[in-house]
Design an enzyme around this catalytic site. Structure first.
Site, PDB file in Angstrom:
ATOM      1  N   GLU A 291      25.917 105.297   4.973  1.00 14.23           N
ATOM      2  CA  GLU A 291      25.791 104.648   6.015  1.00 14.23           C
ATOM      3  C   GLU A 291      24.280 104.982   6.222  1.00 14.23           C
ATOM      4  O   GLU A 291      23.556 104.284   6.746  1.00 14.23           O
ATOM      5  CB  GLU A 291      26.443 104.741   7.032  1.00 14.23           C
ATOM      6  N   HIS A 320      42.153 113.624 -15.124  1.00 12.94           N
ATOM      7  CA  HIS A 320      43.030 112.806 -15.747  1.00 12.94           C
ATOM      8  C   HIS A 320      42.907 111.281 -15.511  1.00 12.94           C
ATOM      9  O   HIS A 320      43.566 110.565 -15.742  1.00 12.94           O
ATOM     10  CB  HIS A 320      44.431 113.466 -15.715  1.00 12.94           C
ATOM     11  N   LYS A 434      30.292  94.316  12.783  1.00 10.74           N
ATOM     12  CA  LYS A 434      30.790  94.535  14.337  1.00 10.74           C
ATOM     13  C   LYS A 434      30.642  93.275  15.135  1.00 10.74           C
ATOM     14  O   LYS A 434      31.398  92.518  15.666  1.00 10.74           O
ATOM     15  CB  LYS A 434      30.568  95.299  14.968  1.00 10.74           C
TER      16      LYS A 434
HETATM   17  O1  PA5 Z   1      28.524 106.250  11.994  1.00  6.64           O
HETATM   18  C1  PA5 Z   1      28.641 105.332  12.360  1.00  6.64           C
HETATM   19  O2  PA5 Z   1      27.875 105.180  13.449  1.00  6.64           O
HETATM   20  C2  PA5 Z   1      29.688 104.549  12.427  1.00  6.64           C
HETATM   21  O3  PA5 Z   1      30.676 104.672  11.365  1.00  6.64           O
HETATM   22  C3  PA5 Z   1      30.713 104.465  13.604  1.00  6.64           C
HETATM   23  O4  PA5 Z   1      31.349 105.946  13.799  1.00  6.64           O
HETATM   24  C4  PA5 Z   1      32.016 103.568  13.415  1.00  6.64           C
HETATM   25  O5  PA5 Z   1      31.397 102.362  13.359  1.00  6.64           O
HETATM   26  C5  PA5 Z   1      32.579 103.654  14.760  1.00  6.64           C
HETATM   27  O6  PA5 Z   1      31.937 103.597  15.729  1.00  6.64           O
HETATM   28  P1  PA5 Z   1      32.343 103.904  17.271  1.00  6.64           P
HETATM   29  O7  PA5 Z   1      32.274 105.547  17.473  1.00  6.64           O
HETATM   30  O8  PA5 Z   1      31.124 103.383  18.168  1.00  6.64           O
HETATM   31  O9  PA5 Z   1      33.783 103.118  17.674  1.00  6.64           O
END
Ligand code: PA5
Length: 465
Positions: A291, A320, A434
């Site tokens: 990410e 394996h 989202k």
């Molecule tokens: O790293 C990130 O920002 C995302 O992976 C969020 O952690 C994930 O989308 C969850 O978001 P939130 O904590 O706002 O619910």
């Protein structure tokens, strides 16, 4: 102590024609110095909030107080969260608790609660779980930085309804939110309904939040020494302050992976612990690396479609399953082994059947030795075939070393962002997903989407078997 052995990333160890020329490290020193200065500037300006978490005295005291009062009141702690709001806690649980923690009896758990993390809103799992759990002895820690993620909010709504149906107004005492200090719907609900809430600092993004209340509260509730986690992270931060590439482990990790991707055609980065306890650290890292670095544009706006692909693997299991590919398939991967040098638990293999060759050679060794030898054999085989690999070794797996490992990989990710020229802190692609979910799940949007869906399905008939 955490060490990084990167000999097998370098050309001299891989027969010369594969791997990274050590001269490239020297050439990247000046570039790294600029990145180091930029990170220092961003850190100073408060953009890189995860660095500040190791000093978060007040919040840590609040977490400890809450854990002390609530920890033994509940028999079950259930974390509802996804992505960065779940993966750190899963990694902590796997690394630092008994592997069968939730199956131990209360005395064996020293009266600390069981810990469950439910990230995926799969109805099969979620309903089976809620059917099984005793709501009256359960605390739900709902974690969402934004306070608006569809998966987590859906789980909250279901749990809130079931708690209220079963416990009436007392439902409030079974919820605890971890969210933005000011914004978002969770903060609003906390204020309006008197539900306790801990802060995720505004300048700490989900995947960099494991050392905030996001990871620390569930950890403290099950007795993990959170100050040691922070201590280990602080020590690693000190080690990674050096502007000199060869002495900064996070910089070495980032630069080698970056060069492997961009100059040696190896965009696949496998993390392969030879330790069940470190298995979910690899999963946490997978999100962090993907990410943070997978970006369409640089910070200057140029279109680059950058980003290596992180893969998690497990030794010896994947010897394996995957290692054949790693050793003989395309030269498009690096392998980072994670190992623990001193295992807190080991098991001797009995000396049975000394006269049967296939069994006799194992007797007298331990399972830990077997895993270590298998790791070394895989490492040697990879190097012999010109495959880049490195090893991160933890002296022991404990709260201190895990805190250090989290910090090492977080800093490496920020440096890698600098090398790729992208912003490792944002996630526009995730946000787009989202928003689309939000738009589609809204009633009008859902109806429209259903029509489009059906039309597409009709068109697709031709190409579906
Ligand atoms: O790293 C990130 O920002 C995302 O992976 C969020 O952690 C994930 O989308 C969850 O978001 P939130 O904590 O706002 O619910």
């Amino acid at each position: 102590m955490i060490t990084l052995d990167f000999n097998n990333m370098l050309a001299p160890r891989l027969g010369g024609s594969r791997g990274i020329d050590p001269a490239r490290l020297a050439e990247l020193q000046a570039r790294f110095a600029d990145i180091h200065a930029d990170v220092a500037r961003r850190r100073e300006s408060g953009e890189l909030g995860f660095f500040e978490l190791t000093d978060a005295g007040e919040v840590v005291a609040e977490i400890e107080k809450f854990a002390e009062h609530q920890g033994q009141v509940f028999k079950n702690i259930v974390v509802l969260g996804i992505g960065g709001s779940a993966l750190g806690t899963i990694a902590l649980k796997t690394a630092l608790l008994n592997p069968f923690w939730n199956e131990l009896d209360e005395e064996e758990r020293e009266f600390f609660p069981r810990l469950y993390v439910l990230d995926n809103p799969d109805p099969g799992t979620f309903s089976a779980f809620l059917d099984r759990i005793d709501l009256a002895s359960t605390l739900f820690n709902v974690i969402s930085k934004s306070g608006g993620t569809a998966e987590t909010m859906s789980q909250l709504l279901i749990v809130r309804a079931q708690l209220e149906a079963r416990l009436g107004d007392a439902y409030r005492g079974h919820l605890l939110f971890t969210t933005d200090p000011e914004k978002g719907v969770l903060r609003k609900l906390a204020r309006e309904e008197g539900i306790p809430a801990l802060p995720v600092p505004a300048n700490v993004g989900g995947r960099f939040s494991v050392l905030s209340a996001v990871g620390l509260l569930p950890a403290a509730l099950v007795g993990i020494p959170i100050r040691e986690l922070l201590e280990g992270a602080r020590e690693m931060d000190d080690r990674c302050r050096s502007a000199s590439l060869p002495t900064n482990p996070a910089a070495i990790f980032a630069v080698l992976q970056y060069l492997a991707d961009t100059e040696r055609s190896a965009p696949i980065h496998v993390m392969m612990p030879y330790s069940d306890r470190l298995r979910d650290v690899a999963d946490w890292f997978r999100q962090l690396w993907a990410e943070s670095l997978g970006k369409e544009r640089t910070r200057d706006g140029a279109q680059v479609f950058a980003g290596p692909t992180p893969v998690k693997s497990l030794g010896a299991t994947d010897q394996h399953s995957q290692v054949q590919l790693y050793i003989e398939g395309p030269f498009d991967k690096t392998i980072t082994f994670l190992v623990e040098a001193g295992r807190s638990t080991d098991m001797e293999i009995p000396r049975l059947y000394p006269d049967i060759e296939e069994l006799g050679y194992l007797g007298g060794h331990t399972l830990g030795e077997l895993l270590q030898v298998e790791k070394e054999a895989t490492e040697a085989a990879l190097a012999e075939r010109g495959r880049m690999n490195m090893t991160i070794q933890l002296d022991q797996v404990n709260a201190r070393s895990i805190g250090g490992l989290f910090m090492l990989l977080q800093i490496a990710t920020v440096y890698a962002g600098g090398l790729y020229g992208v912003d490792p802190l944002d996630q526009p692609g995730v946000e787009l997903g989202k928003q689309l979910t939000y738009g589609i799940m809204g009633r009008a949007g859902f109806e429209k989407h259903r029509e489009q869906w059906e039309a597409r399905a009709a068109r697709n008939d031709e190409w579906t078997v």
